[in-house]
Design an enzyme around this catalytic site. Sequence first.
Site, PDB file in Angstrom:
ATOM      1  N   GLY A   8       0.914  -1.216   0.038  1.00  8.51           N
ATOM      2  CA  GLY A   8       0.170   0.033   0.076  1.00  8.51           C
ATOM      3  C   GLY A   8       0.908   1.213   0.132  1.00  8.51           C
ATOM      4  N   SER A  10       1.369   3.420  -2.783  1.00  5.75           N
ATOM      5  CA  SER A  10       0.803   4.395  -3.756  1.00  5.75           C
ATOM      6  C   SER A  10       0.415   5.654  -2.972  1.00  5.75           C
ATOM      7  CB  SER A  10      -0.144   3.749  -4.650  1.00  5.75           C
ATOM      8  OG  SER A  10      -1.374   3.137  -3.767  1.00  5.75           O
ATOM      9  N   ASP A  59      -2.634  -7.684  -4.945  1.00  3.06           N
ATOM     10  CA  ASP A  59      -3.690  -7.570  -3.861  1.00  3.06           C
ATOM     11  C   ASP A  59      -3.166  -8.597  -3.088  1.00  3.06           C
ATOM     12  OD1 ASP A  59      -5.895  -7.714  -2.462  1.00  3.06           O
ATOM     13  OD2 ASP A  59      -7.089  -8.173  -4.065  1.00  3.06           O
ATOM     14  N   VAL A  60      -2.858  -7.734  -1.610  1.00  3.30           N
ATOM     15  CA  VAL A  60      -2.354  -8.424  -0.803  1.00  3.30           C
ATOM     16  C   VAL A  60      -3.242  -9.581  -0.206  1.00  3.30           C
ATOM     17  CG1 VAL A  60      -0.862  -6.480   0.251  1.00  3.30           C
ATOM     18  CG2 VAL A  60      -2.971  -6.614   1.094  1.00  3.30           C
ATOM     19  N   ASN A  88       1.411  -2.548   5.583  1.00  9.97           N
ATOM     20  CA  ASN A  88       0.682  -1.324   5.644  1.00  9.97           C
ATOM     21  C   ASN A  88      -0.705  -1.284   4.632  1.00  9.97           C
ATOM     22  OD1 ASN A  88       0.449   1.654   5.882  1.00  9.97           O
ATOM     23  ND2 ASN A  88       0.286   1.449   3.529  1.00  9.97           N
ATOM     24  N   SER A 140      -3.568  -0.097  14.491  1.00 11.98           N
ATOM     25  CA  SER A 140      -4.340   0.977  14.603  1.00 11.98           C
ATOM     26  C   SER A 140      -4.876   1.295  16.103  1.00 11.98           C
ATOM     27  CB  SER A 140      -5.469   1.186  13.775  1.00 11.98           C
ATOM     28  OG  SER A 140      -6.479   2.385  13.989  1.00 11.98           O
ATOM     29  N   TYR A 153     -12.936  -3.294  11.238  1.00 11.64           N
ATOM     30  CA  TYR A 153     -11.659  -2.601  11.461  1.00 11.64           C
ATOM     31  C   TYR A 153     -10.970  -2.857  12.781  1.00 11.64           C
ATOM     32  CZ  TYR A 153      -8.148   0.938  10.407  1.00 11.64           C
ATOM     33  OH  TYR A 153      -6.919   1.671  10.217  1.00 11.64           O
TER      34      TYR A 153
HETATM   35  P1  NAP Z   1      -4.889   5.053   2.128  1.00  7.76           P
HETATM   36  O1  NAP Z   1      -4.364   6.604   1.938  1.00  7.76           O
HETATM   37  O2  NAP Z   1      -6.342   4.934   2.147  1.00  7.76           O
HETATM   38  O3  NAP Z   1      -4.146   4.178   1.374  1.00  7.76           O
HETATM   39  C1  NAP Z   1      -4.254   2.906   1.304  1.00  7.76           C
HETATM   40  C2  NAP Z   1      -3.077   2.195   0.577  1.00  7.76           C
HETATM   41  O4  NAP Z   1      -3.382   0.692   0.765  1.00  7.76           O
HETATM   42  C3  NAP Z   1      -3.150   2.565  -0.803  1.00  7.76           C
HETATM   43  O5  NAP Z   1      -1.959   2.495  -1.306  1.00  7.76           O
HETATM   44  C4  NAP Z   1      -4.049   1.270  -1.422  1.00  7.76           C
HETATM   45  O6  NAP Z   1      -3.439   1.149  -3.009  1.00  7.76           O
HETATM   46  C5  NAP Z   1      -3.327   0.089  -0.702  1.00  7.76           C
HETATM   47  N1  NAP Z   1      -4.220  -0.890  -0.630  1.00  7.76           N
HETATM   48  C6  NAP Z   1      -5.366  -1.157  -0.213  1.00  7.76           C
HETATM   49  N2  NAP Z   1      -6.088  -2.247  -0.269  1.00  7.76           N
HETATM   50  C7  NAP Z   1      -4.945  -3.124  -0.954  1.00  7.76           C
HETATM   51  C8  NAP Z   1      -4.857  -4.496  -1.178  1.00  7.76           C
HETATM   52  N3  NAP Z   1      -5.870  -5.266  -1.202  1.00  7.76           N
HETATM   53  N4  NAP Z   1      -3.566  -4.804  -1.761  1.00  7.76           N
HETATM   54  C9  NAP Z   1      -2.494  -3.990  -2.084  1.00  7.76           C
HETATM   55  N5  NAP Z   1      -2.661  -2.619  -1.381  1.00  7.76           N
HETATM   56  C10 NAP Z   1      -4.123  -2.255  -0.957  1.00  7.76           C
HETATM   57  O7  NAP Z   1      -4.598   4.496   3.773  1.00  7.76           O
HETATM   58  P2  NAP Z   1      -3.592   5.139   5.032  1.00  7.76           P
HETATM   59  O8  NAP Z   1      -4.292   5.837   5.636  1.00  7.76           O
HETATM   60  O9  NAP Z   1      -2.322   5.501   4.392  1.00  7.76           O
HETATM   61  O10 NAP Z   1      -3.401   3.780   5.634  1.00  7.76           O
HETATM   62  C11 NAP Z   1      -2.387   2.922   5.590  1.00  7.76           C
HETATM   63  C12 NAP Z   1      -2.213   1.899   6.765  1.00  7.76           C
HETATM   64  O11 NAP Z   1      -2.371   2.854   8.189  1.00  7.76           O
HETATM   65  C13 NAP Z   1      -3.817   1.086   6.721  1.00  7.76           C
HETATM   66  O12 NAP Z   1      -3.533  -0.232   7.206  1.00  7.76           O
HETATM   67  C14 NAP Z   1      -4.726   2.056   7.758  1.00  7.76           C
HETATM   68  O13 NAP Z   1      -5.618   0.956   8.441  1.00  7.76           O
HETATM   69  C15 NAP Z   1      -3.655   2.313   8.747  1.00  7.76           C
HETATM   70  N6  NAP Z   1      -4.044   3.552   9.682  1.00  7.76           N
HETATM   71  C16 NAP Z   1      -4.165   4.478   8.895  1.00  7.76           C
HETATM   72  C17 NAP Z   1      -4.682   5.672   9.974  1.00  7.76           C
HETATM   73  C18 NAP Z   1      -4.999   6.972   9.515  1.00  7.76           C
HETATM   74  O14 NAP Z   1      -5.664   7.762  10.462  1.00  7.76           O
HETATM   75  N7  NAP Z   1      -4.687   7.138   8.203  1.00  7.76           N
HETATM   76  C19 NAP Z   1      -4.740   5.338  11.421  1.00  7.76           C
HETATM   77  C20 NAP Z   1      -4.490   4.099  11.827  1.00  7.76           C
HETATM   78  C21 NAP Z   1      -4.253   3.163  10.977  1.00  7.76           C
HETATM   79  P3  NAP Z   1      -4.391   1.787  -4.084  1.00  7.76           P
HETATM   80  O15 NAP Z   1      -3.900   3.257  -4.184  1.00  7.76           O
HETATM   81  O16 NAP Z   1      -3.826   0.844  -5.135  1.00  7.76           O
HETATM   82  O17 NAP Z   1      -5.848   1.748  -3.671  1.00  7.76           O
END
Ligand code: NAP
Length: 242
Positions: A8, A10, A59-60, A88, A140, A153
């Site tokens: 993830g 990107s 796709d993970v 991630n 998280s 989640y």
């Molecule tokens: P994001 O901006 O929505 O980005 C999600 C990333 O995961 C994208 O690169 C997406 O790829 C990729 N992805 C989604 N499903 C996938 C799959 N099946 N296989 C491969 N790649 C996949 O999310 P983020 O906020 O950066 O979150 C990253 C991680 O941190 C997640 O695990 C999330 O649960 C965790 N987290 C985030 C927060 C927060 O506040 N942001 C807080 C706690 C935990 P595409 O671009 O191709 O869709």
Amino acid sequence: MKYALITGASRGLGKAAALRLAKDGFAVLINYQSNKEAAEDTLRQVQEAGGFGELMPFDVSDPQAVETAIEAWQAAHPDEYVSVLVNNAGIRKDNLMIFMQDSEWDSVLSTSLTGFFHVTRRLLKDMMTHRNGRIINMASLSGLKGLPGQTNYSAAKAALIGATKALAQEVAARKVTVNAIAPGFIATDMTKELNEDELKKLIPMGRFGKPEEVANLVSFLASDEAAYITGQVISINGGLYS
Ligand code: NAP
């Protein structure tokens, strides 16, 4: 070269982690699911900063896709191995439990939790053989305290924390560390539709975190300096909950 695979990468936290690990000297394998344009932008930024990287879409949650992509990379790099894995990739499909659809439950669990299983299992053997590895799982706050509207989640992230602690004990003797990061609210696409003005009143620091702040922690956990830290869950949440 030392290689780091970031799932993830990107967008959001994964992108920031990839840029930071590249700056630290790792060749970064930039995984994504479907957003090729965004992944190419991550790669371009890595290269513009003088780093090395390559795209690795899969796709993970799909075990065959994981196998095919990693197999192809290993065939092209027979003398190399991935020493840092950042699990991630994750999605949110929030709903109250009484309304939650099977697909909302399954997709969230299969990305954060089963995705961790597929990718980690595939890369673990090389890390153990080389007696060197860092596995960093993006959990998280929701997996620590539970958040209403996120039973799927919270369950996925709590299970990821349990798996982190169990695996850490399995592989510690081989100098492979396994840790989880538990971010609070970080400004990414995942949180962009939340009411930031209201939510930040709950955060002692009074703001959402930045992806780069989480990437700093990824960088430390991936480093030699973190060799004696394993099985831990490290919160990064502006004081919201510890
Ligand atoms: P994001 O901006 O929505 O980005 C999600 C990333 O995961 C994208 O690169 C997406 O790829 C990729 N992805 C989604 N499903 C996938 C799959 N099946 N296989 C491969 N790649 C996949 O999310 P983020 O906020 O950066 O979150 C990253 C991680 O941190 C997640 O695990 C999330 O649960 C965790 N987290 C985030 C927060 C927060 O506040 N942001 C807080 C706690 C935990 P595409 O671009 O191709 O869709």
